[in-house]
Design a protein around this motif. Structure first.
Motif, mmCIF file in Angstrom:
data_model
loop_
_atom_site.group_PDB
_atom_site.id
_atom_site.type_symbol
_atom_site.label_atom_id
_atom_site.label_comp_id
_atom_site.label_asym_id
_atom_site.label_seq_id
_atom_site.Cartn_x
_atom_site.Cartn_y
_atom_site.Cartn_z
ATOM 1 N N TYR A 14 0.855 -1.185 0.000
ATOM 2 C CA TYR A 14 0.000 0.000 0.000
ATOM 3 C C TYR A 14 0.891 1.235 0.000
ATOM 4 O O TYR A 14 2.098 1.163 0.283
ATOM 5 C CB TYR A 14 -0.959 0.021 1.197
ATOM 6 N N LEU A 15 0.309 2.380 -0.334
ATOM 7 C CA LEU A 15 1.069 3.615 -0.432
ATOM 8 C C LEU A 15 0.924 4.406 0.859
ATOM 9 O O LEU A 15 -0.180 4.756 1.264
ATOM 10 C CB LEU A 15 0.554 4.442 -1.623
ATOM 11 N N GLU A 16 2.054 4.668 1.502
ATOM 12 C CA GLU A 16 2.035 5.410 2.764
ATOM 13 C C GLU A 16 1.470 6.811 2.576
ATOM 14 O O GLU A 16 0.747 7.319 3.427
ATOM 15 C CB GLU A 16 3.451 5.489 3.333
ATOM 16 N N ASN A 17 1.815 7.454 1.463
ATOM 17 C CA ASN A 17 1.331 8.811 1.195
ATOM 18 C C ASN A 17 0.296 8.823 0.072
ATOM 19 O O ASN A 17 0.295 9.698 -0.797
ATOM 20 C CB ASN A 17 2.488 9.750 0.872
ATOM 21 N N ALA A 18 -0.605 7.845 0.097
ATOM 22 C CA ALA A 18 -1.638 7.722 -0.938
ATOM 23 C C ALA A 18 -2.514 8.959 -1.023
ATOM 24 O O ALA A 18 -2.908 9.385 -2.118
ATOM 25 C CB ALA A 18 -2.498 6.489 -0.670
ATOM 26 N N ASP A 19 -2.842 9.566 0.138
ATOM 27 C CA ASP A 19 -3.713 10.742 0.138
ATOM 28 C C ASP A 19 -3.088 11.906 -0.631
ATOM 29 O O ASP A 19 -3.796 12.692 -1.279
ATOM 30 C CB ASP A 19 -4.020 11.170 1.577
ATOM 31 N N VAL A 20 -1.765 12.016 -0.562
ATOM 32 C CA VAL A 20 -1.068 13.084 -1.289
ATOM 33 C C VAL A 20 -1.305 12.937 -2.787
ATOM 34 O O VAL A 20 -1.623 13.903 -3.487
ATOM 35 C CB VAL A 20 0.443 13.051 -0.981
ATOM 36 N N PHE A 21 -1.167 11.725 -3.298
ATOM 37 C CA PHE A 21 -1.312 11.496 -4.737
ATOM 38 C C PHE A 21 -2.775 11.520 -5.169
ATOM 39 O O PHE A 21 -3.094 11.969 -6.271
ATOM 40 C CB PHE A 21 -0.646 10.175 -5.107
ATOM 41 N N ARG A 22 -3.660 11.067 -4.308
ATOM 42 C CA ARG A 22 -5.085 11.104 -4.638
ATOM 43 C C ARG A 22 -5.570 12.551 -4.729
ATOM 44 O O ARG A 22 -6.309 12.918 -5.649
ATOM 45 C CB ARG A 22 -5.877 10.339 -3.582
ATOM 46 N N THR A 23 -5.137 13.377 -3.775
ATOM 47 C CA THR A 23 -5.526 14.789 -3.782
ATOM 48 C C THR A 23 -4.974 15.508 -5.005
ATOM 49 O O THR A 23 -5.665 16.300 -5.661
ATOM 50 C CB THR A 23 -5.021 15.490 -2.503
ATOM 51 N N ALA A 24 -3.708 15.223 -5.342
ATOM 52 C CA ALA A 24 -3.081 15.850 -6.502
ATOM 53 C C ALA A 24 -3.771 15.445 -7.802
ATOM 54 O O ALA A 24 -3.969 16.270 -8.703
ATOM 55 C CB ALA A 24 -1.604 15.498 -6.550
ATOM 56 N N LYS A 25 -4.168 14.179 -7.892
ATOM 57 C CA LYS A 25 -4.849 13.709 -9.097
ATOM 58 C C LYS A 25 -6.187 14.406 -9.276
ATOM 59 O O LYS A 25 -6.555 14.817 -10.384
ATOM 60 C CB LYS A 25 -5.050 12.199 -9.013
ATOM 61 N N THR A 26 -6.914 14.577 -8.174
ATOM 62 C CA THR A 26 -8.206 15.256 -8.227
ATOM 63 C C THR A 26 -8.049 16.723 -8.621
ATOM 64 O O THR A 26 -8.843 17.269 -9.390
ATOM 65 C CB THR A 26 -8.911 15.160 -6.859
ATOM 66 N N ALA A 27 -6.978 17.356 -8.101
ATOM 67 C CA ALA A 27 -6.742 18.780 -8.372
ATOM 68 C C ALA A 27 -6.021 19.019 -9.688
ATOM 69 O O ALA A 27 -5.888 20.168 -10.128
ATOM 70 C CB ALA A 27 -5.936 19.380 -7.223
ATOM 71 N N GLY A 28 -5.539 17.956 -10.316
ATOM 72 C CA GLY A 28 -4.812 18.108 -11.567
ATOM 73 C C GLY A 28 -3.418 18.671 -11.391
ATOM 74 O O GLY A 28 -2.867 19.296 -12.302
ATOM 75 N N THR A 29 -2.831 18.450 -10.223
ATOM 76 C CA THR A 29 -1.492 18.956 -9.941
ATOM 77 C C THR A 29 -0.501 17.787 -9.820
ATOM 78 O O THR A 29 -0.895 16.632 -9.771
ATOM 79 C CB THR A 29 -1.472 19.767 -8.642
ATOM 80 N N THR A 30 0.781 18.128 -9.755
ATOM 81 C CA THR A 30 1.816 17.116 -9.611
ATOM 82 C C THR A 30 2.380 17.167 -8.206
ATOM 83 O O THR A 30 2.893 18.207 -7.782
ATOM 84 C CB THR A 30 2.957 17.353 -10.621
ATOM 85 N N PRO A 31 2.303 16.095 -7.448
ATOM 86 C CA PRO A 31 2.810 16.105 -6.070
ATOM 87 C C PRO A 31 4.330 16.149 -6.033
ATOM 88 O O PRO A 31 5.004 15.679 -6.947
ATOM 89 C CB PRO A 31 2.293 14.781 -5.488
ATOM 90 N N ASN A 32 4.849 16.739 -4.977
ATOM 91 C CA ASN A 32 6.295 16.783 -4.783
ATOM 92 C C ASN A 32 6.754 15.538 -4.030
ATOM 93 O O ASN A 32 6.033 14.983 -3.216
ATOM 94 C CB ASN A 32 6.689 18.028 -3.979
ATOM 95 N N GLY A 33 7.983 15.119 -4.293
ATOM 96 C CA GLY A 33 8.561 14.017 -3.541
ATOM 97 C C GLY A 33 8.185 12.662 -4.088
ATOM 98 O O GLY A 33 7.326 12.522 -4.967
#
Length: 209
Positions: free
Chosen positions: A23-42
């Motif tokens: 599982y992805l420890e920082n899944a919420d970071v990538f899910r939020t970025a995908k919804t917002a159409g942005t690219t997550p850092n790190g």
């Protein structure tokens, strides 16, 4: 700010639910970025854990290699390509020419190497003189791995040490035999864990004790 996940997804913790091995420890970071159409850092932080139905030795070896590859900066989300494992096979030794997966070609090469004295039946010699009989259990598990697998120990798969979905190379030097059930379940769980991660994102791997 989205929080890092410090425990497996809720559905994996429910009583009677299937335990996920990745599982992805920082899944919420990538899910939020995908919804917002942005690219997550790190990087994406992929967490692996052994399951009771796994071959522990094979899981530990696989996890150790992925941790090392992540530390070396060699893991990233690869572009999805269902033909990435395909090679042209010239045929011969009972096989027809055409496109096959490299893993199946590798499987057949190992079987031939284990039975190369061509004494392929129990009517020829014993375990000390007949290479097929000496390696029968291993050969049987390789053959069993060609079909559906329902549990640990039922078959063997050629496994990409550096996962193709983590930008590994499809080459024979990157293949190693592994319990088929453990291999297929880990691969599937990693794929699901990375579904919201953009292609090219660096990945690091942690292993739960």
């Amino acid at each position: 700010m989205a929080k890092k996940r410090t425990s497996p997804p809720r559905q994996a913790q429910a009583k009677g639910a299937r335990i996920v091995s990745a599982y992805l420890e920082n899944a919420d970071v990538f899910r939020t970025a995908k919804t917002a159409g942005t690219t997550p850092n790190g990087p994406a932080v992929l967490v692996l854990r052994n399951r009771p139905d796994f071959d522990k030795r094979d899981f530990d070896r696989k996890a150790k290699d992925l941790v090392r590859l992540g530390q070396e900066g060699r893991l990233s989300k690869a572009k999805s390509d269902r033909t990435a494992n395909n090679v042209y096979h010239r045929g011969g030794r009972g096989t027809r020419p055409g496109t096959r997966t490299r893993t199946n070609v590798f499987r057949d090469r190992v079987i031939r190497r284990l039975t190369k004295n061509e004494q392929l039946t129990q009517q020829h010699g014993d375990r000390t003189t007949n290479q097929y009989l000496a390696n029968k259990e291993l050969v049987d598990r390789l053959y069993d791995g060609r079909g559906p697998i329902r549990a640990r120990g039922e078959g063997l798969d050629p496994d990409h040490v550096h996962e193709l979905q983590l930008d590994g190379k499809d080459e024979y030097a990157n293949l190693r035999l592994m319990d088929a059930w453990t291999n297929r379940q880990i691969g599937s769980d990693i794929s699901v864990a990375l579904r919201d991660v953009p292609e090219g994102t660096p990945i690091i791997v942690k292993v739960l004790p």
